[in-house]
Design an enzyme around this catalytic site. Sequence first.
Site, PDB file in Angstrom:
ATOM      1  CB  SER A  84      -7.302  13.651 -53.202  1.00 11.08           C
ATOM      2  OG  SER A  84      -8.250  14.053 -53.810  1.00 11.08           O
TER       3      SER A  84
ATOM      4  CB  SER B 192     -10.029  21.434 -55.081  1.00 13.31           C
ATOM      5  OG  SER B 192     -10.263  20.824 -56.231  1.00 13.31           O
ATOM      6  CB  SER B 193      -6.630  17.409 -56.157  1.00 15.22           C
ATOM      7  OG  SER B 193      -7.709  17.369 -56.991  1.00 15.22           O
TER       8      SER B 193
ATOM      9  CB  SER C  67      -6.092  22.603 -50.612  1.00 16.35           C
ATOM     10  OG  SER C  67      -6.130  23.655 -49.355  1.00 16.35           O
ATOM     11  CE  LYS C  68      -9.150  16.762 -52.049  1.00 16.08           C
ATOM     12  NZ  LYS C  68     -10.550  16.821 -51.962  1.00 16.08           N
TER      13      LYS C  68
ATOM     14  CB  CYS D 128     -12.231  13.750 -49.543  1.00 17.72           C
ATOM     15  SG  CYS D 128     -11.038  13.371 -50.812  1.00 17.72           S
TER      16      CYS D 128
ATOM     17  CG  ASN E 159     -10.181  10.574 -55.213  1.00 22.05           C
ATOM     18  OD1 ASN E 159     -10.014   9.633 -55.767  1.00 22.05           O
ATOM     19  ND2 ASN E 159     -10.701  11.576 -55.756  1.00 22.05           N
TER      20      ASN E 159
ATOM     21  CB  SER F 141     -13.488  19.824 -57.004  1.00 18.67           C
ATOM     22  OG  SER F 141     -13.467  19.662 -55.492  1.00 18.67           O
TER      23      SER F 141
ATOM     24  CG  MET G 260     -14.166  15.659 -56.876  1.00 18.71           C
ATOM     25  SD  MET G 260     -14.599  16.347 -58.404  1.00 18.71           S
ATOM     26  CE  MET G 260     -16.267  16.781 -58.222  1.00 18.71           C
ATOM     27  N   GLY G 261     -13.775  10.983 -55.789  1.00 15.45           N
ATOM     28  CA  GLY G 261     -14.254   9.845 -55.335  1.00 15.45           C
ATOM     29  C   GLY G 261     -15.788   9.863 -55.124  1.00 15.45           C
TER      30      GLY G 261
END
Length: 401
Positions: A18, A65-66, A68-69, A103, A105, A319, A328-329
């Site tokens: 991510s 999604s990976s 947008s954090k 999250c 990751n 996700s 996902m982690g």
Amino acid sequence: MMTQQTKIPATYMRGGTSKGVFFRLQDLPLDAQTPGAARDALLLRVVGSPDLYGKQIDGMGNGTSSTSKAVIVSPATRPDHDVDYLFGQVAIDRPFVDWSGNCGNLSAAVGAFAIQSGLLDAARVPKDGVAVVRIWQANIGKTIIAHIPMTGGQVQELGDFELDGVTFPAAEVVLEFLDPAADEEGNGAHSTNSTNSTNSAMFPTGRVIDDLEVPGIGTLRATMINAGIPTIFIEAQAVGCTGTELQDAINGDARALAMFETIRTHGAVRMGLVQTLEQAAQRQHTPKVAFVAPPVSYTASGGRQVHAGDIDLLVRALSMGKLHHAMMGTAAVAIGAAAAIPGTLVNLAAGGGERAAVRFGHPSGTLRVGAAAVQKDGEWSVVKAVMSRSARILMEGWVRA
């Protein structure tokens, strides 16, 4: 109409598979230093949401999604911890920040960010060796221990550890997720827009396998677990899948995506995470839905051949409404926890029995995760889950919003 942007110190980091924008709490504008609408609006603007085009061109997100954090790190508020870590999953096409989960990751990048941002006591950081960073994960109220390699007084980011789903090798970061099962203190304790679970059990229904009735789809066998992140595991063959699917096979199929979202929302209500299907639809980050199958050989997304003899089972997870490109982690923690407990669908797909670790196949390759499970008075608990990731600073300076 505003004519000037706000300039905010920030770091753009990759953690695991991510990427996200990292902030120190004290660097945020005053009105964004506490949970609420101002904080959410700021993060939405930084990442570039809502974007009806789905690309987040006018922000730091990359339309998945990976990526947008956002992460906020601050000095520890708990004894025996070094920092507090708060994670926000920023919706892409609507004005919503989901604070209901972690999250896994980006957890790999928190320790390095804390050291490099001066948030850690210098006495706790060795010049060479491994720095042990004790992280309080504020979304779910859990402890994460990050083992950060150090060389010459600096965080070592480069190395030969390879992580499927990440193009280049890097230094290995070992993460320990202590007592990862959800409890009432977690599940979005810092959110202003989520409904929280008050069920402290790892298996909220009290069973390792349930019959989950989903209108229009049927009755599915499901393992619903709160560990790492609330996750609904179903059998691949029960929904017409093989467990070897890559992203395009699912994400290009509107019917399949709608089916998995229907399963997810009904599972969310069954787990007690929300009261209504409408609430579940609004809270896309949790729970996750994943499907499992016994091991078979397949070709991963990068062209690598994954052989059945090298893995224990197959897992694919969605996700934010899409099949994840790797894993996902936090879902990996759920996989490890479920695999360690006899009789779950994950454990059965891996061949059953007692398991301290599993290596599973995902769309980008494989991942190994370990978990220590114990049973007391008929109830299962997981002492900790362990996995390796990597992290790297991509850019540091300021973002503007």
